[in-house]
Design a protein around this motif. Structure first.
Motif, mmCIF file in Angstrom:
data_model
loop_
_atom_site.group_PDB
_atom_site.id
_atom_site.type_symbol
_atom_site.label_atom_id
_atom_site.label_comp_id
_atom_site.label_asym_id
_atom_site.label_seq_id
_atom_site.Cartn_x
_atom_site.Cartn_y
_atom_site.Cartn_z
ATOM 1 N N VAL A 92 0.852 -1.184 0.000
ATOM 2 C CA VAL A 92 0.000 0.000 0.000
ATOM 3 C C VAL A 92 0.886 1.232 0.000
ATOM 4 N N SER A 93 0.744 2.092 -0.973
ATOM 5 C CA SER A 93 1.483 3.344 -0.930
ATOM 6 C C SER A 93 0.494 4.495 -0.888
ATOM 7 N N GLU A 94 1.028 5.663 -0.656
ATOM 8 C CA GLU A 94 0.164 6.808 -0.417
ATOM 9 C C GLU A 94 0.297 7.831 -1.522
ATOM 10 N N MET A 95 -0.794 8.433 -1.825
ATOM 11 C CA MET A 95 -0.849 9.451 -2.866
ATOM 12 C C MET A 95 -1.134 10.760 -2.149
ATOM 13 N N GLU A 96 -0.153 11.643 -2.130
ATOM 14 C CA GLU A 96 -0.326 12.872 -1.355
ATOM 15 C C GLU A 96 -1.121 13.934 -2.115
ATOM 16 N N ASP A 97 -0.932 13.969 -3.415
ATOM 17 C CA ASP A 97 -1.639 14.992 -4.188
ATOM 18 C C ASP A 97 -3.122 14.678 -4.252
ATOM 19 N N ASP A 98 -3.907 15.688 -4.137
ATOM 20 C CA ASP A 98 -5.329 15.503 -4.292
ATOM 21 C C ASP A 98 -5.751 16.215 -5.571
ATOM 22 N N LEU A 99 -6.202 15.432 -6.531
ATOM 23 C CA LEU A 99 -6.509 16.020 -7.841
ATOM 24 C C LEU A 99 -8.006 16.111 -8.051
ATOM 25 N N LEU A 100 -8.737 16.092 -6.950
ATOM 26 C CA LEU A 100 -10.171 15.881 -7.095
ATOM 27 C C LEU A 100 -11.008 17.148 -6.982
ATOM 28 N N GLU A 101 -10.360 18.281 -6.786
ATOM 29 C CA GLU A 101 -11.158 19.493 -6.603
ATOM 30 C C GLU A 101 -12.015 19.809 -7.821
ATOM 31 N N GLU A 102 -11.422 19.603 -8.985
ATOM 32 C CA GLU A 102 -12.171 19.864 -10.212
ATOM 33 C C GLU A 102 -13.382 18.947 -10.338
ATOM 34 N N LEU A 103 -13.137 17.683 -9.985
ATOM 35 C CA LEU A 103 -14.224 16.706 -10.042
ATOM 36 C C LEU A 103 -15.336 17.083 -9.062
ATOM 37 N N GLU A 104 -14.945 17.517 -7.884
ATOM 38 C CA GLU A 104 -15.950 17.925 -6.897
ATOM 39 C C GLU A 104 -16.770 19.103 -7.414
ATOM 40 N N GLN A 105 -16.090 20.044 -8.055
ATOM 41 C CA GLN A 105 -16.791 21.185 -8.650
ATOM 42 C C GLN A 105 -17.827 20.712 -9.655
ATOM 43 N N GLU A 106 -17.401 19.745 -10.470
ATOM 44 C CA GLU A 106 -18.274 19.244 -11.518
ATOM 45 C C GLU A 106 -19.500 18.551 -10.924
ATOM 46 N N LYS A 108 -20.790 19.187 -8.081
ATOM 47 C CA LYS A 108 -21.629 20.222 -7.507
ATOM 48 C C LYS A 108 -22.492 20.891 -8.582
ATOM 49 N N ILE A 109 -21.850 21.196 -9.709
ATOM 50 C CA ILE A 109 -22.579 21.870 -10.777
ATOM 51 C C ILE A 109 -23.633 20.958 -11.379
ATOM 52 N N LYS A 110 -23.250 19.705 -11.629
ATOM 53 C CA LYS A 110 -24.177 18.804 -12.323
ATOM 54 C C LYS A 110 -25.283 18.282 -11.430
ATOM 55 N N LYS A 111 -24.947 18.023 -10.163
ATOM 56 C CA LYS A 111 -25.911 17.366 -9.281
ATOM 57 C C LYS A 111 -26.401 18.258 -8.146
ATOM 58 N N GLY A 112 -25.824 19.437 -8.015
ATOM 59 C CA GLY A 112 -26.195 20.300 -6.899
ATOM 60 C C GLY A 112 -25.829 19.701 -5.565
ATOM 61 N N PHE A 113 -24.833 18.824 -5.566
ATOM 62 C CA PHE A 113 -24.466 18.095 -4.355
ATOM 63 C C PHE A 113 -23.275 18.776 -3.700
ATOM 64 N N GLU A 114 -23.453 19.144 -2.438
ATOM 65 C CA GLU A 114 -22.390 19.839 -1.703
ATOM 66 C C GLU A 114 -21.467 18.812 -1.055
ATOM 67 N N ILE A 115 -20.278 18.635 -1.619
ATOM 68 C CA ILE A 115 -19.374 17.594 -1.112
ATOM 69 C C ILE A 115 -18.588 18.114 0.085
ATOM 70 N N ILE A 116 -18.535 17.311 1.130
ATOM 71 C CA ILE A 116 -17.720 17.704 2.276
ATOM 72 C C ILE A 116 -16.458 16.856 2.399
ATOM 73 N N ASN A 117 -16.454 15.706 1.794
ATOM 74 C CA ASN A 117 -15.261 14.866 1.877
ATOM 75 C C ASN A 117 -15.385 13.752 0.850
ATOM 76 N N HIS A 118 -14.287 13.063 0.619
ATOM 77 C CA HIS A 118 -14.345 11.883 -0.241
ATOM 78 C C HIS A 118 -13.299 10.889 0.239
ATOM 79 N N LYS A 119 -13.513 9.642 -0.098
ATOM 80 C CA LYS A 119 -12.532 8.599 0.173
ATOM 81 C C LYS A 119 -12.255 7.893 -1.132
ATOM 82 N N LEU A 120 -11.020 7.539 -1.312
ATOM 83 C CA LEU A 120 -10.651 6.997 -2.605
ATOM 84 C C LEU A 120 -9.572 5.946 -2.428
ATOM 85 N N LYS A 121 -9.762 4.813 -3.077
ATOM 86 C CA LYS A 121 -8.728 3.783 -3.098
ATOM 87 C C LYS A 121 -8.450 3.440 -4.550
ATOM 88 N N PHE A 122 -7.187 3.295 -4.864
ATOM 89 C CA PHE A 122 -6.816 2.878 -6.212
ATOM 90 C C PHE A 122 -6.294 1.453 -6.142
#
Ligand code: ZN
Ligand code: ZN
Ligand code: ZN
Length: 141
Positions: A92-106, A108-122
């Motif tokens: 298991v290694s760690e990914m420090e960069d978070d590239l998800l802000e754009e996705l969260e924006q999208e 929010k715009i498409k679904k009107g969903f206010e995101i407060i956090n996310h969890k992600l495993k690759f």
């Protein structure tokens, strides 16, 4: 903090500190703590990990390998880093960069969903395993 660190609890915390970034499982922590604290029982380790989790010293992770794994919580951040899980060797290694802000924006715009956090495993193959596969692949051709 009003929590007393008994010697056993301190030992458990030390093991987690010494193995930072390794995402130890309950049993791995138990085996390591036993070296300094041979009389400790597995139930104590379980209970202590639960306590540490409740007071936000550690985070519990589940990498779909059938056990709970723990790492130190970062009190500065309520958002956790993301994990890359090798399905071949289990590393298991760690990914420090978070590239998800754009996705969260999208979202929010498409679904009107206010995101407060996310969890992600690759899931995939770590560098070592994918290199190995490439080498083996060449041999087999
Ligand atoms: Zn691997
Ligand atoms: Zn981690
Ligand atoms: Zn993130």
């Amino acid at each position: 903090m009003g929590y007393k660190l008994t010697p056993q609890r301190r030992n458990i915390l030390n093991v987690i500190l010494e193995h930072e970034g390794e995402h130890l499982s309950t049993l791995e922590i138990y085996d390591l703590v036993k070296k300094d604290c041979p009389e400790i029982g597995l139930a104590t380790v379980y209970r202590t990990l639960q306590l540490f989790e409740d007071i936000d010293i550690i985070n519990r992770q589940n990498f779909d390998d059938g056990c709970n794994r723990y790492e130190l919580a970062d009190p500065e951040q309520d958002h956790q880093h993301h994990h890359l899980i090798c399905v071949s060797c289990g590393k298991v290694s760690e990914m420090e960069d978070d590239l998800l802000e754009e996705l969260e924006q999208e979202v929010k715009i498409k679904k009107g969903f206010e995101i407060i956090n996310h969890k992600l495993k690759f899931f995939g193959y770590c560098e070592d395993c994918s290199n190995k596969m490439k080498r083996n692949g060449k041999k087999n051709v």
